[in-house]
Design a protein around this motif. Structure first.
Motif, mmCIF file in Angstrom:
data_model
loop_
_atom_site.group_PDB
_atom_site.id
_atom_site.type_symbol
_atom_site.label_atom_id
_atom_site.label_comp_id
_atom_site.label_asym_id
_atom_site.label_seq_id
_atom_site.Cartn_x
_atom_site.Cartn_y
_atom_site.Cartn_z
ATOM 1 N N ALA A 87 0.821 -1.224 0.000
ATOM 2 C CA ALA A 87 0.000 0.000 0.000
ATOM 3 C C ALA A 87 0.848 1.265 0.000
ATOM 4 N N SER A 88 1.885 1.319 0.818
ATOM 5 C CA SER A 88 2.723 2.515 0.888
ATOM 6 C C SER A 88 3.537 2.699 -0.387
ATOM 7 N N ALA A 89 4.021 1.602 -0.952
ATOM 8 C CA ALA A 89 4.773 1.693 -2.208
ATOM 9 C C ALA A 89 3.883 2.204 -3.330
ATOM 10 N N ILE A 90 2.635 1.771 -3.338
ATOM 11 C CA ILE A 90 1.683 2.253 -4.345
ATOM 12 C C ILE A 90 1.453 3.744 -4.165
ATOM 13 N N GLU A 91 1.343 4.185 -2.916
ATOM 14 C CA GLU A 91 1.115 5.607 -2.680
ATOM 15 C C GLU A 91 2.317 6.443 -3.125
ATOM 16 N N VAL A 92 3.518 5.964 -2.898
ATOM 17 C CA VAL A 92 4.710 6.679 -3.360
ATOM 18 C C VAL A 92 4.641 6.893 -4.866
ATOM 19 N N GLN A 93 4.273 5.848 -5.596
ATOM 20 C CA GLN A 93 4.180 5.969 -7.054
ATOM 21 C C GLN A 93 3.043 6.898 -7.456
ATOM 22 N N LYS A 94 1.909 6.798 -6.752
ATOM 23 C CA LYS A 94 0.774 7.674 -7.066
ATOM 24 C C LYS A 94 1.140 9.140 -6.819
ATOM 25 N N MET A 95 1.870 9.422 -5.749
ATOM 26 C CA MET A 95 2.285 10.789 -5.460
ATOM 27 C C MET A 95 3.211 11.321 -6.552
ATOM 28 N N ASP A 139 -2.756 11.281 1.642
ATOM 29 C CA ASP A 139 -3.512 10.077 1.291
ATOM 30 C C ASP A 139 -3.848 10.037 -0.201
ATOM 31 N N TRP A 140 -2.821 9.823 -1.022
ATOM 32 C CA TRP A 140 -2.969 9.809 -2.477
ATOM 33 C C TRP A 140 -3.112 8.408 -3.038
#
Length: 311
Positions: free
Chosen positions: A73-81, A220-221
């Protein structure tokens, strides 16, 4: 075994976080005392299946770590950001925090961002804080809509698929499903235009913060979409901010005109956005989504002064 809050787990997490900070910056720029940064639990998010646990790292950084059941989940958010910053550019990208470091600890991804100040708590204090932030937030939402892409065949097919998913969802009220079907017919007839635009996806006051210098920050992206839909973020923000019907109506009129359709733009884009999430529920309970969709549509109807099915 649940490793949350255990000393061994938190020490491993702290060590990996310090390593990530060192890797992300030139060695000369990293203080020697970095290894002594304490890790303090802020919140353990159980509100959603893939919620992240938040730690204070030292005094100026926040570390977000994925749940064991959803380690990416956090890795996905890093990419989304990163994707959203690239899409928004300047100045709209100013609200996205800089990731100070990211990595994994015992297979669970994490990211590190600067510490920000949430809006004040308490009924009266939160109302005042919401009133103060609404101007900046509404301006930012206009900047997002100004980035809407030109209509094309692929976008139309995406809108049609989203509207079809909404109209087929049996848990939704018949009037909402009928309104989605109406917008499909109008889109197919060339009476309305489909335009993708960036979408945060969970824009409420709990995800709106202030940086230490007072500038707006949005967190929260994980659910953000570069090729997203208009109006949905505005409706969610208006609901959370307690925006008046008159003020929301003015904003809706501006957004609908910017999207190229003053008469149908608000309805089309909100329903297509809800359809997009109907297609990508993931771990989100369908019944809970139905409540959210109905609430969003009721908010739009109140601002427009008429039911969606009559538009």
């Amino acid at each position: 075994m649940n490793l949350v809050n255990t000393p061994d787990w938190e020490e491993t997490l702290r060590e990996q976080a310090v390593r990530a900070l060192r890797d992300a910056a030139p060695q000369a720029a990293v203080p020697q005392s970095l290894g002594d940064l304490p890790l303090t639990l802020l919140s353990h998010n159980r509100s959603v299946a893939d919620g992240q646990t938040a730690y204070l790292l030292g005094q100026a950084l926040v570390l977000l770590v994925s749940a064991a059941q959803f380690p990416d989940a956090s890795a996905i958010e890093v990419q989304k950001m990163a994707d959203m910053r690239a899409c928004l550019g300047a100045p709209a990208g100013r609200v996205v925090l800089d990731v100070q470091g990211h990595g994994r600890a015992q297979g669970r991804s994490f990211l590190i961002v600067p510490r920000c100040k949430p809006l004040a708590q308490g009924r009266i204090a939160r109302r005042v804080a919401s009133w103060r932030v609404r101007g900046d937030l509404l301006q930012w939402l206009r900047e997002l809509t100004a980035l809407a892409q030109a209509p094309d065949a692929a976008t139309q097919q995406e809108f049609l698929a989203s509207l079809a998913a909404l109209s087929a969802m049996a848990l939704l009220p018949d009037a909402l499903r009928h309104a989605a079907q109406q917008q499909m017919e109008r889109l197919q007839a060339g009476q309305v235009q489909a335009r993708h635009m960036p979408m945060h996806g969970d824009l409420w006051t709990g995800n709106v913060m202030h940086r230490p210098d007072g500038r707006l920050a949005i967190i929260d992206w994980g659910g953000s979409v570069v090729r997203g839909y208009g109006v949905y973020d505005l409706i969610r923000a208006a609901d959370s901010l307690g925006l008046s019907r008159r003020r929301l109506a003015r904003e809706l009129d501006w957004h609908a005109r910017a999207l190229g359709d003053a008469q149908q733009g608000a309805q089309l884009h909100l329903l297509a956005a809800l359809g997009y999430y109907a297609r990508h529920l993931g771990e989100f309970p369908a019944q809970q989504f139905a409540v959210l969709a109905s609430r969003c549509c009721a908010r739009l109807e109140a601002a427009l002064g008429r039911p969606l099915s009559s538009c």
